[in-house]
Design a protein around this motif. Structure first.
Motif, short mmCIF file in Angstrom:
data_model
loop_
_atom_site.label_atom_id
_atom_site.label_comp_id
_atom_site.label_asym_id
_atom_site.label_seq_id
_atom_site.Cartn_x
_atom_site.Cartn_y
_atom_site.Cartn_z
N HIS A 79 -25.98 9.67 40.84
CA HIS A 79 -24.80 9.51 41.71
C HIS A 79 -24.68 8.10 42.27
O HIS A 79 -23.74 7.80 42.99
CB HIS A 79 -24.83 10.55 42.85
CG HIS A 79 -26.08 10.55 43.67
ND1 HIS A 79 -27.35 10.62 43.14
CD2 HIS A 79 -26.26 10.48 45.02
CE1 HIS A 79 -28.25 10.60 44.11
NE2 HIS A 79 -27.60 10.51 45.26
N LYS A 80 -25.66 7.24 41.96
CA LYS A 80 -25.62 5.86 42.45
C LYS A 80 -25.42 4.85 41.31
O LYS A 80 -25.53 3.65 41.52
CB LYS A 80 -26.91 5.52 43.22
CG LYS A 80 -27.21 6.46 44.39
CD LYS A 80 -26.14 6.43 45.49
CE LYS A 80 -26.51 7.38 46.63
NZ LYS A 80 -25.41 7.60 47.58
N THR A 81 -25.16 5.33 40.09
CA THR A 81 -24.93 4.40 38.98
C THR A 81 -23.55 3.74 39.14
O THR A 81 -22.65 4.29 39.80
CB THR A 81 -24.96 5.14 37.62
OG1 THR A 81 -23.90 6.11 37.62
CG2 THR A 81 -26.30 5.82 37.37
N ALA A 82 -23.38 2.60 38.49
CA ALA A 82 -22.09 1.90 38.57
C ALA A 82 -20.97 2.79 38.02
O ALA A 82 -19.86 2.83 38.58
CB ALA A 82 -22.17 0.59 37.79
N GLU A 83 -21.29 3.51 36.95
CA GLU A 83 -20.27 4.38 36.33
C GLU A 83 -19.82 5.47 37.31
O GLU A 83 -18.63 5.73 37.48
CB GLU A 83 -20.88 5.02 35.07
CG GLU A 83 -19.87 5.72 34.20
CD GLU A 83 -20.53 6.57 33.12
OE1 GLU A 83 -19.80 7.35 32.49
OE2 GLU A 83 -21.76 6.48 32.93
N PHE A 84 -20.78 6.07 38.01
CA PHE A 84 -20.39 7.12 38.96
C PHE A 84 -19.73 6.53 40.20
O PHE A 84 -18.75 7.07 40.72
CB PHE A 84 -21.61 7.99 39.37
CG PHE A 84 -21.18 9.16 40.20
CD1 PHE A 84 -20.65 10.31 39.59
CD2 PHE A 84 -21.19 9.10 41.58
CE1 PHE A 84 -20.18 11.37 40.36
CE2 PHE A 84 -20.72 10.16 42.36
CZ PHE A 84 -20.21 11.30 41.74
N MET A 85 -20.23 5.39 40.67
CA MET A 85 -19.66 4.76 41.88
C MET A 85 -18.21 4.34 41.64
O MET A 85 -17.43 4.22 42.58
CB MET A 85 -20.49 3.55 42.30
CG MET A 85 -21.92 3.87 42.70
SD MET A 85 -22.12 4.64 44.32
CE MET A 85 -21.99 3.22 45.38
N ALA A 86 -17.85 4.13 40.36
CA ALA A 86 -16.44 3.81 40.06
C ALA A 86 -15.56 5.04 40.31
O ALA A 86 -14.37 4.91 40.63
CB ALA A 86 -16.31 3.34 38.61
N LYS A 87 -16.15 6.23 40.19
CA LYS A 87 -15.39 7.46 40.46
C LYS A 87 -15.35 7.75 41.95
O LYS A 87 -14.36 8.23 42.48
CB LYS A 87 -16.02 8.65 39.73
CG LYS A 87 -16.02 8.49 38.20
CD LYS A 87 -16.61 9.72 37.52
CE LYS A 87 -16.91 9.46 36.05
NZ LYS A 87 -15.74 9.10 35.26
N ASN A 88 -16.47 7.48 42.65
CA ASN A 88 -16.53 7.67 44.11
C ASN A 88 -17.42 6.58 44.71
O ASN A 88 -18.65 6.67 44.64
CB ASN A 88 -17.08 9.06 44.45
CG ASN A 88 -17.17 9.27 45.96
OD1 ASN A 88 -16.65 8.46 46.74
ND2 ASN A 88 -17.84 10.33 46.37
N PRO A 89 -16.81 5.57 45.31
CA PRO A 89 -17.60 4.47 45.87
C PRO A 89 -18.57 4.92 46.96
O PRO A 89 -19.48 4.18 47.33
CB PRO A 89 -16.53 3.52 46.45
CG PRO A 89 -15.27 3.88 45.74
CD PRO A 89 -15.36 5.35 45.43
N SER A 90 -18.41 6.13 47.49
CA SER A 90 -19.38 6.65 48.47
C SER A 90 -20.68 7.06 47.79
O SER A 90 -21.69 7.30 48.47
CB SER A 90 -18.80 7.85 49.21
OG SER A 90 -17.72 7.46 50.02
N GLY A 91 -20.66 7.22 46.45
CA GLY A 91 -21.88 7.62 45.74
C GLY A 91 -22.33 9.00 46.11
O GLY A 91 -23.53 9.27 46.27
N LYS A 92 -21.38 9.92 46.25
CA LYS A 92 -21.70 11.30 46.63
C LYS A 92 -20.95 12.27 45.73
O LYS A 92 -19.88 11.95 45.22
CB LYS A 92 -21.28 11.56 48.08
CG LYS A 92 -22.07 10.78 49.13
CD LYS A 92 -21.50 11.06 50.50
CE LYS A 92 -21.96 10.08 51.56
NZ LYS A 92 -23.32 10.21 52.00
N ILE A 93 -21.54 13.46 45.60
CA ILE A 93 -20.84 14.54 44.92
C ILE A 93 -20.42 15.57 45.98
O ILE A 93 -21.07 15.62 47.05
CB ILE A 93 -21.73 15.19 43.83
CG1 ILE A 93 -23.07 15.66 44.42
CG2 ILE A 93 -21.95 14.23 42.69
CD1 ILE A 93 -23.84 16.59 43.52
N PRO A 94 -19.37 16.34 45.71
CA PRO A 94 -18.63 16.49 44.46
C PRO A 94 -17.53 15.43 44.29
O PRO A 94 -17.07 14.82 45.25
CB PRO A 94 -17.96 17.86 44.64
CG PRO A 94 -17.70 17.93 46.12
CD PRO A 94 -18.87 17.25 46.76
#
Ligand SMILES: N[C@@H](CCC(=O)N[C@@H](CS)C(=O)NCC(=O)O)C(=O)O
Length: 205
Positions: free
Chosen positions: A38-53
């Motif tokens: 949840h802290k990868t650049a790819e995921f952070m592009a989806k949510n800059p907070s680095g959190k799910i969901p």
């Protein structure tokens, strides 16, 4: 629609229950939090907070924040209604839900972050005094909730709503992983918990 998820994490769980109540199918994408996906650049592009969901729509739009996702789902699938149908009901459900989020879920979060499991992961330095304070606030909130549930069947009144979903997910997480199970003497909490946990949306999760 894709939901970025991690089994056992409380926030994605409340979205999955909300969607199941409405019979909305979501493609679940596992984000391995132990591997910090949840802290990868790819995921952070989806949510800059680095959190799910995170809910990703077919056109690539990403909506994070569990409640924001639930609002989107209610808008595309209004039935069964979980957020209120008239001005008074919308206000009351939101009021009860926010109190569960800000006075219970947030304090369970403080106890979790400062508790032994997170300490073992070595990610943050636990603060014992913070945990002591949040544990006390959680237990005081349980006492209050038990009193309130003596007067009405559901968190926000006479019917099941998002406030019940957030409350049951929070209490299950607090019980299983934070050492904050409500006291057995809180009979109204436990009667409510038994009733909502029997719903197919919750039992299946
Ligand atoms: N306010 C957010 C909170 C989301 C949240 O804290 N998710 C947890 C998992 S249940 C998470 O991703 N934690 C990782 C982190 O905070 O770095 C929501 O309601 O969705």
């Amino acid at each position: 629609m894709k939901l970025y998820d991690y089994l056992g994490a409380p926030n994605p769980r409340r979205v999955k229950i909300f969607a199941a109540e409405k019979d909305i199918a979501l493609e679940l994408i596992n984000v391995d939090m132990r591997k910090r996906e949840h802290k990868t650049a790819e995921f952070m592009a989806k949510n800059p907070s680095g959190k799910i969901p995170v809910l990703e729509l077919d056109d690539g739009t990403c909506i994070s924040e569990s409640v924001s996702i639930c609002r989107y789902l209610e808008a595309i699938q209004p039935e069964p209604n979980l957020l209120g149908t008239n001005a008074v009901e919308i206000g009351l459900i939101d009021m009860h839900h926010r109190q569960i989020e800000f006075e219970l879920l947030s304090q369970v979060g403080v106890s979790w972050v400062n508790g032994p499991i997170v300490a073992k992961m070595g990610m943050v330095e636990p603060i014992a005094a913070a945990k002591e304070r949040s544990d006390a606030l959680v237990n005081a909130f349980y006492q209050r909730l038990d009193t309130e549930l003596a007067t009405r069947p559901f968190i926000a009144g006479e019917r099941f709503t998002l406030a019940d979903i957030t409350a049951v997910v929070t209490i299950d997480f607090a019980t299983a992983l934070v050492g904050l199970k409500p006291d057995e003497a809180h009979s109204h909490i436990w009667a409510w918990h038994k009733q909502v946990s029997a719903r197919p949306s919750i039992a299946a999760d």
